[in-house]
Design a protein around this motif. Structure first.
Motif, PDB file in Angstrom:
ATOM      1  N   MET A   1       0.841  -1.190   0.000  1.00 13.88           N
ATOM      2  CA  MET A   1       0.000   0.000   0.000  1.00 13.88           C
ATOM      3  C   MET A   1       0.881   1.247   0.000  1.00 13.88           C
ATOM      4  SD  MET A   1      -2.788   1.272   2.840  1.00 13.88           S
ATOM      5  CE  MET A   1      -3.896  -0.089   2.537  1.00 13.88           C
ATOM      6  N   ARG A   2       0.673   2.105  -1.021  1.00 11.11           N
ATOM      7  CA  ARG A   2       1.479   3.305  -1.152  1.00 11.11           C
ATOM      8  C   ARG A   2       1.016   4.364  -0.152  1.00 11.11           C
ATOM      9  NH1 ARG A   2       0.960   6.223  -6.756  1.00 11.11           N
ATOM     10  NH2 ARG A   2      -0.967   6.916  -5.757  1.00 11.11           N
ATOM     11  N   LEU A   3       1.978   4.970   0.534  1.00 14.07           N
ATOM     12  CA  LEU A   3       1.653   6.001   1.511  1.00 14.07           C
ATOM     13  C   LEU A   3       1.457   7.354   0.833  1.00 14.07           C
ATOM     14  CD1 LEU A   3       4.168   5.198   4.402  1.00 14.07           C
ATOM     15  CD2 LEU A   3       1.705   4.796   4.405  1.00 14.07           C
ATOM     16  N   ARG A   4       0.516   8.128   1.325  1.00 17.85           N
ATOM     17  CA  ARG A   4       0.370   9.505   0.883  1.00 17.85           C
ATOM     18  C   ARG A   4       1.558  10.318   1.412  1.00 17.85           C
ATOM     19  NH1 ARG A   4      -6.036  10.343   2.559  1.00 17.85           N
ATOM     20  NH2 ARG A   4      -6.932   9.084   0.856  1.00 17.85           N
ATOM     21  N   ASP A   5       1.747  11.514   0.857  1.00 21.51           N
ATOM     22  CA  ASP A   5       2.936  12.297   1.236  1.00 21.51           C
ATOM     23  C   ASP A   5       2.973  12.600   2.729  1.00 21.51           C
ATOM     24  OD1 ASP A   5       0.802  14.048   1.160  1.00 21.51           O
ATOM     25  OD2 ASP A   5       1.770  15.532  -0.150  1.00 21.51           O
ATOM     26  N   GLN A   7       1.521  10.939   5.085  1.00 22.16           N
ATOM     27  CA  GLN A   7       1.687   9.687   5.815  1.00 22.16           C
ATOM     28  C   GLN A   7       3.152   9.270   5.844  1.00 22.16           C
ATOM     29  OE1 GLN A   7      -1.071   7.278   3.570  1.00 22.16           O
ATOM     30  NE2 GLN A   7      -2.708   7.555   5.070  1.00 22.16           N
ATOM     31  N   ALA A   8       3.849   9.463   4.719  1.00 25.67           N
ATOM     32  CA  ALA A   8       5.281   9.142   4.676  1.00 25.67           C
ATOM     33  C   ALA A   8       6.065  10.053   5.619  1.00 25.67           C
ATOM     34  CB  ALA A   8       5.797   9.286   3.241  1.00 25.67           C
ATOM     35  N   HIS A  40       2.537   0.385   8.724  1.00 26.77           N
ATOM     36  CA  HIS A  40       3.861   0.424   8.091  1.00 26.77           C
ATOM     37  C   HIS A  40       4.959   0.489   9.149  1.00 26.77           C
ATOM     38  CE1 HIS A  40       3.036   0.788   3.723  1.00 26.77           C
ATOM     39  NE2 HIS A  40       1.857   1.212   4.137  1.00 26.77           N
ATOM     40  N   VAL A  71      -1.602  -4.619   5.316  1.00 20.93           N
ATOM     41  CA  VAL A  71      -0.314  -3.966   5.086  1.00 20.93           C
ATOM     42  C   VAL A  71       0.860  -4.900   5.344  1.00 20.93           C
ATOM     43  CG1 VAL A  71       1.204  -2.099   5.872  1.00 20.93           C
ATOM     44  CG2 VAL A  71      -1.233  -1.666   5.558  1.00 20.93           C
ATOM     45  N   GLU A 344      -6.752   9.469  -5.152  1.00 22.23           N
ATOM     46  CA  GLU A 344      -5.442   8.844  -4.934  1.00 22.23           C
ATOM     47  C   GLU A 344      -4.467   9.073  -6.079  1.00 22.23           C
ATOM     48  OE1 GLU A 344      -4.406   7.754  -2.165  1.00 22.23           O
ATOM     49  OE2 GLU A 344      -6.354   7.971  -1.205  1.00 22.23           O
ATOM     50  N   ASP A 345      -4.954   9.166  -7.313  1.00 24.44           N
ATOM     51  CA  ASP A 345      -4.056   9.327  -8.461  1.00 24.44           C
ATOM     52  C   ASP A 345      -3.931  10.773  -8.917  1.00 24.44           C
ATOM     53  OD1 ASP A 345      -3.522   6.574  -8.573  1.00 24.44           O
ATOM     54  OD2 ASP A 345      -5.322   6.208  -9.771  1.00 24.44           O
TER      55      ASP A 345
END
Length: 564
Positions: A1-5, A7-8, A40, A71, A344-345
């Motif tokens: 699962m890709r993290l949003r900015d 979230q990172a 994560h 995750v 999301e995109d």
């Protein structure tokens, strides 16, 4: 699962704090994915030992269990009620989820269930809804696992009450990351919030007692269960909500049942209700039916405040008042998510906002019913979106929003109301200073040590200092950045340094004059609120005049050149 900015950034912030501290706090508004972030984090800590995640409600544990499995790929053990985690052998999971209540429950011989676990096995303890952690039941469990000196503890919270902020500041070592509801809306991750206030004749909260910081449940139920009050809630809801999917918060089972009955009288089969006593089988049937749009109004009593997600909710009806910021934040959070697969995109905040504006859910409408609140200071949407503002700004925004929306019958944008209140108070302050030029009026944040007040220069009010930041000094990096921009750091707190840095970055992105330019423009009698390119023209003119004040004809020429 890709993290949003964000979230990172939050995940990195937690790691950074754990290099120096044993505990830290993550503050993230409802709907922005706290559980995704810590899942994560769990992945990163699996090689260090087992992980325990604790909350105070079954719904939260169920949500955490699903996200952790998705995750990490690991199926967590559950220690809750009749569910028992495996503590020994090859069948035990590296991840355990459970409730604080179960940890404190007895297991015989005077021992608590927490004692079935060896603290030295665990590398990470996650406390969801961490603003509850000052309670004795939480401290007992946390201190048991902290017998392991290598344990790291992460507290998660959304919008705590002011008293919770102060309590958290007593036992957390640091704050890893903060991202509030306002930032989520501004960055296009959450939908904008509008408020429609409705005056209800005869609605009177003044005689209700306060218990544990909120309105007494029995007193509140007595007021809200009158037939006249029930119709006062239902009729505006039907009229204003139209055909939109609506979530209604009630104070008691009787109120919820009666409101459901009235709504169904007007629109047959449009409403259902749920409360703590609703059988689990009925709940399992109700949730997908609501998601599928089989009925419009879901009336609930304390069930959907936590651990429940339904992004298609377009209207939230506050048929129960509260004095609790955390409860109001949870209720608002049920409707702030954008529709699935919408943002999301998208490339950036503007694209996300545009996608939301063009979707079937362009905003969340909050219906707030107004009566005589007496001595009570009830919480409304501006309290939640205005978390960084001083109380006087929030109070003005609340009054403006209530008055304007009730009189016009048109919902008002809550963020716009906060910004308007800030400008109004700044203007009133400026007028007061002009009337009494001999005595400089101090800002509420008591920032007055610098020769040039940067808050006045930017025409902003200082943020409210949150309890866990009280007494915290700016970091070396903050001091260096502010000094490079010509801002005097004497007397600045960590909170106000953060605010000024945000403003410096924002002005740069928006192509506005730098702080050094602002000071110079003001010194020479120019309006400092201008674009960088125009400020550069003024600077060049002043430089060519050897930094002497411009003569009237020179100044007029410059003003004409910059279109002022």
């Amino acid at each position: 699962m890709r993290l949003r900015d964000y979230q990172a950034k939050a995940l990195q912030g937690i790691h950074d704090q754990f290099e120096q501290n044993d505990s830290t706090l993550l503050v993230l508004a409802t709907g922005l994915g706290k559980t995704v972030i810590v899942s994560h984090l769990v992945k990163d800590y699996l090689d260090k030992g087992r992980i325990m995640m604790l909350a105070h409600r079954e719904e939260l544990i169920g949500q955490a269990w699903r996200t952790l499995k998705r995750v990490t790929g690991i199926e967590p053990d559950t220690e809750m009620g009749d569910y028992h985690a495996n503590s020994y052998g090859a069948f035990r999971s590296d991840i355990v989820v459970g409730t604080i209540q179960t940890q404190n429950a007895g297991r015989g011989m005077g021992l608590k269930r927490m004692t079935k676990f060896d603290p030295s096995d665990f590398s990470l303890l996650i406390i969801d809804e961490g603003h509850h952690a000052a309670a004795a039941s939480y401290r007992r469990v946390i201190e048991y696992y902290q017998r392991n000196p290598k344990l790291k503890v992460i507290y998660l919270t959304a919008t705590p009450d002011r008293a919770d902020e102060k309590a958290l500041g007593q036992f957390i070592d640091s704050v890893a990351y903060e991202y509030d509801l306002r930032e989520g809306v501004d960055d296009g991750w959450l939908v904008p919030i509008t408020q429609q206030s409705v005056y209800v004749d005869g609605l009177d909260y003044s005689s209700i007692r306060t218990t544990a910081g909120d309105l007494n449940g029995k007193d509140l139920a007595r007021v809200l269960e009158f037939e006249e009050m029930l119709h006062g809630f239902c009729s505006p809801t039907i009229e204003i909500a139209g055909d939109k999917k609506t979530l209604i918060f009630a104070a008691s089972c009787e109120q919820a049942s009666r409101m459901t009955e009235i709504l169904n009288r007007h629109k047959t089969g449009s409403a259902r209700y749920v409360h703590g006593g609703t059988p689990k089988e009925e709940r399992r049937e109700l949730w997908p039916a609501y998601t599928a749009g089989e009925f419009q109004y879901l009336v609930n009593v304390g069930i959907t405040t936590e651990g429940w997600d339904e992004p298609s909710v377009e209207v939230v009806v506050m048929a129960r008042p509260t004095k609790s910021r955390s409860l109001m934040a949870q209720m608002l959070g049920r409707g702030t998510r954008a529709l699935p697969n919408l943002i999301e995109d998208c490339a950036g905040a503007d694209a996300r906002k545009l996608a939301i504006a063009g979707s079937d859910k362009s905003e969340l409408l909050v219906l707030d019913f107004v009566g005589n609140c007496g001595r009570h200071k009830l919480i409304t949407p501006p309290d939640i979106l205005g978390g960084k503002y001083e109380d006087d700004i929030v109070d003005r925004a609340k009054k403006n929003a209530e008055k304007d929306s009730a009189q016009s019958g048109i919902p008002v944008d809550v963020i716009e109301q906060l910004e308007l209140a800030e400008k109004q108070l700044a203007q009133e302050k400026a007028e007061a200073e002009e009337r009494d030029s001999r005595q400089k009026i101090k800002l509420r944040a008591k920032y007055s040590t610098a020769k040039v007040n940067p808050f006045e220069m930017y025409n902003i009010q200082p943020w409210r200092e949150k309890g866990w930041h009280k007494g915290r000094q700016p970091s070396e990096k903050q001091v260096a950045l502010l000094e490079r921009n010509g801002i005097d750091v004497n007397g600045l707190s960590f909170t106000h340094a953060s605010q000024l840095i945000d403003r410096v970055i924002r002005n740069t992105k928006e192509g506005k004059a730098s702080y050094k330019m602002l000071k110079c423009l003001q010194r020479y009698g120019f309006n400092p609120d201008m674009e960088f390119s125009k400020a550069r023209i003024v600077m060049d003119a002043l430089s060519a005049n050897s930094w002497r004040p411009l003569q009237p004809e020179q100044k007029a020429k410059v003003l004409q050149e910059i279109g002022a």
